[in-house]
Write a protein that holds these residues in place. Sequence first.
Motif, short mmCIF file in Angstrom:
data_model
loop_
_atom_site.label_atom_id
_atom_site.label_comp_id
_atom_site.label_asym_id
_atom_site.label_seq_id
_atom_site.Cartn_x
_atom_site.Cartn_y
_atom_site.Cartn_z
N ALA A 364 6.15 -54.45 -81.44
CA ALA A 364 4.94 -53.39 -81.68
C ALA A 364 5.27 -52.03 -81.29
N PRO A 365 4.40 -51.07 -81.91
CA PRO A 365 4.77 -49.66 -81.30
C PRO A 365 4.12 -49.48 -79.95
N GLY A 366 5.09 -48.80 -79.06
CA GLY A 366 4.54 -48.83 -77.83
C GLY A 366 5.08 -49.79 -76.78
N ALA A 367 5.67 -51.01 -77.26
CA ALA A 367 6.11 -51.93 -76.52
C ALA A 367 7.28 -51.86 -75.86
N ARG A 368 7.32 -52.53 -74.60
CA ARG A 368 8.55 -52.26 -73.89
C ARG A 368 9.42 -53.75 -73.75
N VAL A 369 10.54 -53.76 -74.60
CA VAL A 369 11.17 -55.09 -74.48
C VAL A 369 12.43 -55.01 -74.09
N GLN A 521 17.84 -56.43 -62.83
CA GLN A 521 16.22 -56.60 -62.50
C GLN A 521 15.48 -55.39 -62.33
N ARG A 522 16.08 -54.19 -61.70
CA ARG A 522 15.41 -53.08 -61.77
C ARG A 522 15.20 -52.41 -63.20
N GLU A 523 15.90 -52.83 -64.18
CA GLU A 523 15.63 -52.22 -65.30
C GLU A 523 14.67 -53.34 -66.01
N ALA A 524 14.81 -54.57 -66.17
CA ALA A 524 13.99 -55.68 -66.48
C ALA A 524 12.57 -55.40 -66.22
N ARG A 525 12.30 -55.04 -64.89
CA ARG A 525 10.85 -54.76 -64.54
C ARG A 525 10.16 -53.85 -65.19
N LEU A 526 10.92 -52.96 -65.85
CA LEU A 526 10.14 -52.10 -66.93
C LEU A 526 9.65 -52.52 -68.08
N ALA A 527 9.79 -53.69 -68.48
CA ALA A 527 9.50 -54.68 -69.71
C ALA A 527 8.12 -55.12 -69.49
N ASP A 528 7.69 -55.08 -70.78
CA ASP A 528 6.31 -55.91 -70.69
C ASP A 528 6.80 -57.48 -71.42
N ARG A 529 7.92 -57.39 -71.95
CA ARG A 529 8.17 -58.55 -72.62
C ARG A 529 9.81 -58.96 -72.44
#
Length: 578
Positions: A364-369, A521-529
């Motif tokens: 979806a628009p605005g999502a962080r994957v 881990q430091r990058e993955a924690r930016l994600a919502d999914r």
Amino acid sequence: MSRQHVSMRQLLSELGQMAPRKLWLGGAALASLTVLMGMALLGLSGWFITATALAGLLPATALVFDVFMPSAGIRLLAVGRTGARYAERMVTHDATLAVLAALRQKLFLHWARPQAARLLLQRPVRLLQRLTSDVDALDNLYLRLLVPAVSALGAALLLALAYGVMRWWLGLIALAWLLLAGWGIALWHGLRSRKAAVRRAMVLETMRAQTVDLVAGQAELLMAGQLQSQMQQVLRSDARAADADAQLYRTEAAATKAYGAVSAITLSASVLLMAWLVEQGWADIPVAALGILLALSALEPFAALRRGAEQAGRTWLAMRRLGPALVSDAEPAPRNKLQAPQQNAVQLQAAQLRQLGPVNLMVAPGARVALIGSSGAGKTTLLQLMAGELNAEHGVVQAQAASWMTQRTELFQDSLRENLKLADQDASDAQLWHVLEAAGLKSDVMALPQGLDTILGEGGLGLSGGQSRRLALARLLLSPRSCWLLDEVSEGLDAATAADVLQRLAQAAAGRTLIFATHWQREARLADRILCLQAGAVQKQALRGTPEFEQLIARLRPDASGVGMRGQEPRQAEEFSV
């Protein structure tokens, strides 16, 4: 398009369309005019000198002999020949340079298409060879083959016309002799030297690759005990190139001797013919002198074909190599993202490419994957599909126009300003300073004596690794696109720099769609999914706030500082740690 489907006619047609026709025809016409004026100047001068000498033997003839018209004609031909030569050089080189510039532009556009540049970059020496030697070899086609051939035809026609006025059959014999001998030697020279010219080009390309490997990897070669072996390979390639050069020189020497012999035969035959015509009373002595001097100069344009014939094999090889790129417009490459999805930023339906897929995905628009998985699982390939850099073999890929920040920091030998403005050519200096501040690089740039006008070296030489990555981040922040694709954005950075870059990225990406591949881990924690890929397929996915989300993050590499993003203690890395 494969090479066997590209005909020489297609290639010549494409090259002919890259410069205005008036340049092509004008250059050949001016070259012919220069040759004709030179022949006429020599012939008229011989006639004038001979006629003046004969007129001086009798006072009555000397009194009525007109010296002004021939002398004026000689001056006109001399000045006209000089002007025509200058104009011919201007027009022919203008046409050639226009073609080479258009050719390079077309090559860049062709190699910018999906997969094309990737295949060439697997052998960078080949890419360099196409952009330099192969493109430059094509100027031989017009400057040293077409133009001299047309000029030689004009010279043969002028001699045939002059001899035909005396006796028609002499004109036909002169035309046939010049064309058969002059063009025949050039054809033989081209065919004889073709193999050596092609072998020389191939050997030079190989030697360039070997030399680059020797210079760039001398430490590794020395440690492996292969340095001397690599040096011997370069020397053997150099010896093969020298052998090819020697064969080319021998062939050129033979062609030079052949043209010399033909010129001597032509001159001797013209002297005998003119003497016979004078004896028969069909021509006077000044006309005979004119005929002899015209024959003397008629073979000069044919001799100019030697250099073009010698390089004909190299030109043929260049046309064969560049052919698929030149006629590629007939088969435009489809792109994955010609149509953006109506509701989602990215939408994949059974997308499959090589070992990847089938993948079904909606973002979806605005999502962080975040895309995670072991090396070779297909993370980068999936990003390339979304960016349109690769085409799916099966399924449907729809994506919004996106900015892609790869693992490598692509910087160029140019100013900081121009490196930034690659993302937005219309950006003002105020916008550039704003994104530099957002990326944490403003103070560093302000400390430089020339600021934004500071010239970077090749690959961003002059900046540290962290500064280069921040500059790439600033360029990404300048992009107006609403979807960002990131591949190992903090790879190679120390923990403190990586944390700062990621924090600034998270702030600047508010409202944008982020899709990024990571092992950290430091990058993955930016994600919502989080999507976990394995063997080219999505094996697991989890949303923030769920136990599965934390379990997937625990498999990734912890921050080297011992503290994860958002102040959380790192978990023990499992499957994806290296």
